[in-house]
Design an enzyme around this catalytic site. Structure first.
Site, mmCIF file in Angstrom:
data_model
loop_
_atom_site.group_PDB
_atom_site.id
_atom_site.type_symbol
_atom_site.label_atom_id
_atom_site.label_comp_id
_atom_site.label_asym_id
_atom_site.label_seq_id
_atom_site.Cartn_x
_atom_site.Cartn_y
_atom_site.Cartn_z
ATOM 1 N N GLY A 50 -8.303 5.441 -7.296
ATOM 2 C CA GLY A 50 -8.188 4.380 -8.287
ATOM 3 C C GLY A 50 -6.759 4.062 -8.665
ATOM 4 N N CYS A 51 -5.813 4.825 -8.147
ATOM 5 C CA CYS A 51 -4.407 4.553 -8.431
ATOM 6 C C CYS A 51 -3.800 3.772 -7.277
ATOM 7 C CB CYS A 51 -3.622 5.855 -8.603
ATOM 8 S SG CYS A 51 -4.006 6.726 -10.119
ATOM 9 N N GLN A 52 -3.033 2.758 -7.621
ATOM 10 C CA GLN A 52 -2.349 1.962 -6.603
ATOM 11 C C GLN A 52 -1.291 2.813 -5.902
ATOM 12 O OE1 GLN A 52 -0.198 -1.363 -8.200
ATOM 13 N NE2 GLN A 52 0.111 -2.296 -6.211
ATOM 14 N N SER A 53 -0.544 3.572 -6.687
ATOM 15 C CA SER A 53 0.441 4.482 -6.107
ATOM 16 C C SER A 53 -0.255 5.821 -5.855
ATOM 17 C CB SER A 53 1.633 4.652 -7.042
ATOM 18 O OG SER A 53 1.196 5.007 -8.317
#
Length: 139
Positions: A50-53
């Site tokens: 769920g994290c872009q990075s």
């Protein structure tokens, strides 16, 4: 210190800045102050969905308390996870499960993150709470 006392301390620190560029700089500084995560913990299973990075989160159970360590390849995200660790690490699973993380709204962080970073923040909080739930059921 209790979770709420730590949150109040963070709110106080951020209240000293009016400009969000200064608050972003504080986040970056907090992230840079964090010790790097041991390479052995940078595994697929420690990556937060769920994290872009890329964010790796390690949780250890020591003397009845959860100890979190983490790292991110993005500066602001590294600062956000450093704040979460500061608030939640070193507390019992029950304290973490019961915690209301009000500091995020109080410092205005939620309003100043892109939708993808907001999703990442929620994913990090959810993962930390899931560790707490898992350890509280285990013990």
């Amino acid at each position: 210190m209790t979770i709420n006392e730590i949150q109040d301390e963070i709110i106080e620190e951020f209240s000293g800045f009016d400009d969000w560029m200064d608050k972003y700089q504080l986040l970056i500084d907090l992230g840079n102050e964090q010790a790097p995560l041991d390479e052995k913990y940078k595994t697929e299973s420690n990556l937060i969905d769920g994290c872009q990075s890329r964010v790796w989160l390690q949780c250890d159970y020591e003397d009845g308390k959860l100890v979190f360590t983490a790292e991110s390849d993005a500066l602001i995200v590294k600062g956000i996870v450093a704040l979460l660790i500061r608030v939640l690490s070193g507390h019992t699973p029950k304290e973490i499960v019961d915690a209301d993380l009000y500091f995020i709204d109080q410092i205005g962080l939620k309003d100043h993150l892109s939708p993808t970073r907001s999703n990442g923040l929620l994913a990090m909080m959810k993962q930390m709470k899931m560790y707490a739930v898992g350890y509280s059921l285990k013990n």
